[in-house]
Scaffold this motif. Structure first.
Motif, PDB file in Angstrom:
ATOM      1  N   GLU A  49      -1.744   4.285  12.010  1.00 37.84           N
ATOM      2  CA  GLU A  49      -2.355   5.029  10.922  1.00 37.84           C
ATOM      3  C   GLU A  49      -3.022   4.070   9.936  1.00 37.84           C
ATOM      4  O   GLU A  49      -2.636   2.911   9.811  1.00 37.84           O
ATOM      5  CB  GLU A  49      -1.306   5.874  10.188  1.00 37.84           C
ATOM      6  CG  GLU A  49      -0.870   7.102  10.953  1.00 37.84           C
ATOM      7  CD  GLU A  49      -0.089   8.073  10.088  1.00 37.84           C
ATOM      8  OE1 GLU A  49       0.082   7.790   8.877  1.00 37.84           O
ATOM      9  OE2 GLU A  49       0.343   9.116  10.610  1.00 37.84           O
ATOM     10  N   THR A  50      -4.029   4.584   9.231  1.00 37.51           N
ATOM     11  CA  THR A  50      -4.808   3.769   8.305  1.00 37.51           C
ATOM     12  C   THR A  50      -4.326   4.010   6.882  1.00 37.51           C
ATOM     13  O   THR A  50      -4.633   5.031   6.278  1.00 37.51           O
ATOM     14  CB  THR A  50      -6.304   4.137   8.399  1.00 37.51           C
ATOM     15  OG1 THR A  50      -6.695   4.135   9.765  1.00 37.51           O
ATOM     16  CG2 THR A  50      -7.146   3.156   7.621  1.00 37.51           C
ATOM     17  N   GLU A  51      -3.541   3.084   6.340  1.00 38.49           N
ATOM     18  CA  GLU A  51      -3.116   3.183   4.945  1.00 38.49           C
ATOM     19  C   GLU A  51      -3.667   1.966   4.211  1.00 38.49           C
ATOM     20  O   GLU A  51      -3.152   0.860   4.333  1.00 38.49           O
ATOM     21  CB  GLU A  51      -1.595   3.240   4.827  1.00 38.49           C
ATOM     22  CG  GLU A  51      -1.140   3.513   3.401  1.00 38.49           C
ATOM     23  CD  GLU A  51       0.345   3.818   3.311  1.00 38.49           C
ATOM     24  OE1 GLU A  51       0.844   3.902   2.179  1.00 38.49           O
ATOM     25  OE2 GLU A  51       0.984   3.964   4.358  1.00 38.49           O
ATOM     26  N   VAL A  52      -4.749   2.185   3.475  1.00 37.91           N
ATOM     27  CA  VAL A  52      -5.447   1.073   2.833  1.00 37.91           C
ATOM     28  C   VAL A  52      -4.733   0.669   1.552  1.00 37.91           C
ATOM     29  O   VAL A  52      -4.035   1.463   0.911  1.00 37.91           O
ATOM     30  CB  VAL A  52      -6.909   1.454   2.524  1.00 37.91           C
ATOM     31  CG1 VAL A  52      -7.677   1.684   3.814  1.00 37.91           C
ATOM     32  CG2 VAL A  52      -6.979   2.681   1.623  1.00 37.91           C
ATOM     33  N   ALA A  53      -4.919  -0.608   1.161  1.00 34.60           N
ATOM     34  CA  ALA A  53      -4.426  -1.098  -0.121  1.00 34.60           C
ATOM     35  C   ALA A  53      -5.461  -0.786  -1.198  1.00 34.60           C
ATOM     36  O   ALA A  53      -6.673  -0.920  -0.975  1.00 34.60           O
ATOM     37  CB  ALA A  53      -4.173  -2.599  -0.048  1.00 34.60           C
TER      38      ALA A  53
END
Length: 340
Positions: free
Chosen positions: A192-196
């Motif tokens: 999954e894409t969890e950006v900072a």
């Protein structure tokens, strides 16, 4: 007096029409058969890439691309077919044709009796002697992960047939390394894409929010598919190439303007925020122009994965890019000044 119940069932895109009495089954979707044409023997393993954490499958960027609707696979050795026919006898003898009752199987595969083929050609399949015991090879049959979606009833509809060991059927629906690569496409699991984000808790109207992903967050994912008894294999590889941002509202600007943040040479995306950069334009980020007023915006972060494959016999090529999207809440406040 012993009564033997024989059933022939035709598996069509609609519920099956069955003949032969009370033992008839109504469709492949009921899973009442032990040799199901909807169960592939292709073995899939992950050869590279992360295995933990939240994952999902990619969606093709080409809306017209689809994997093959069906193909042929080796199902039984002579010994396996003998055991199945004499001790079970309930299963699919073709993609859309099921036999219930051992006598149907023993008549055709043991006692050389011809059998009708209701969909494929030839319309009559020549019988076999004693399951071809003593010969080296397999009995093949059509397979589809969703028979109801195979609109052309002539595809993959030969009755179970013999093929010598080490040979692939001379048939347009015979499997190829590309078939396995296409099959593996839907088995690729990406993180999954969890950006900072900076600021992380709340963004501020008219001030940019920096978005980045540290190097090592995304790695190539490689899935291998093997079809036992054929020597065919393929490895499908997904490589992350870009991050696309959608702010969740028209009242926002994205950086760059396309919303596509490219992956840097070291595997990172964007640039981490550092103190003193609050008023600078980030290489990857968002500027919200209106506060949320209690209902957060849904920031969408979608990673594009470049899909390639290589397989047995020196084969290989490209498959359509895939995307995987996740969303996260974005609360935006409106104040006149802020120190970061």
């Amino acid at each position: 007096m012993t009564v033997v119940s024989l059933t022939v069932a035709l598996l069509t895109p609609t519920p099956a029409i069955a003949f032969g009495g009370e033992d008839a089954y109504g469709g492949a979707e009921k899973n009442e058969i032990s040799a199901s044409a909807s169960q592939s023997r292709i073995k899939v393993t992950q050869a590279a890439g992360p295995t933990g954490g939240k994952q999902g499958t990619v969606s093709s960027t080409d809306v017209n691309w689809e994997p093959p609707p069906c193909w042929y696979e080796p199902i039984f050795t002579p010994e396996q077919l003998k055991n199945f026919s004499e001790n079970d006898g309930n299963g699919d003898v073709a993609l859309r044709q099921g036999w219930i009752g051992s006598k149907l199987w023993t008549d055709h595969f043991k006692d050389e009796k011809d059998a009708p083929n209701y969909f494929g050609t030839p319309r009559t399949a020549k019988g076999y002697k004693n399951y071809n015991l003593g010969k080296d090879g397999y009995f093949w049959r059509g397979v589809s992960t969703n028979v109801s979606e195979v609109d052309d009833t002539s595809l993959c509809s030969r009755l179970m047939f013999w093929q010598d060991a080490g040979e692939i059927p001379d048939d347009p629906n015979a499997p190829t390394p590309k078939t396995l690569a296409d099959y593996a496409y839907n088995k690729v699991k990406v993180p999954e894409t969890e950006v900072a984000l900076k600021p992380a808790a709340k963004s501020t109207v008219n001030l940019p929010t920096w978005v980045w992903l540290d190097k090592g967050t995304f790695q190539e994912v490689k899935v291998r598919a093997d079809l036992p008894g054929t020597g065919l294999w393929a490895e499908t590889t997904a490589k992350p190439v870009a991050l696309h941002l959608e702010p969740g509202t028209k009242d926002a600007e994205v950086f760059p303007a396309s919303g596509d943040c490219q992956i840097n040479d070291d595997g990172s995306i964007g640039t981490p925020y550092t103190k003193g950069n609050a008023d600078k334009t980030p290489p990857c980020g968002i500027r919200y122009l209106r506060a949320t007023n209690g209902t957060p915006y849904q920031l969408s972060a979608s990673v594009t994965w470049q899909i390639t494959w290589q397989g047995s016999g020196g084969t290989g090529g490209n498959l359509p890019d895939g995307t995987f999207e996740t969303t996260q809440d974005m609360n935006v406040q409106e104040i006149q000044s802020i120190n970061r």
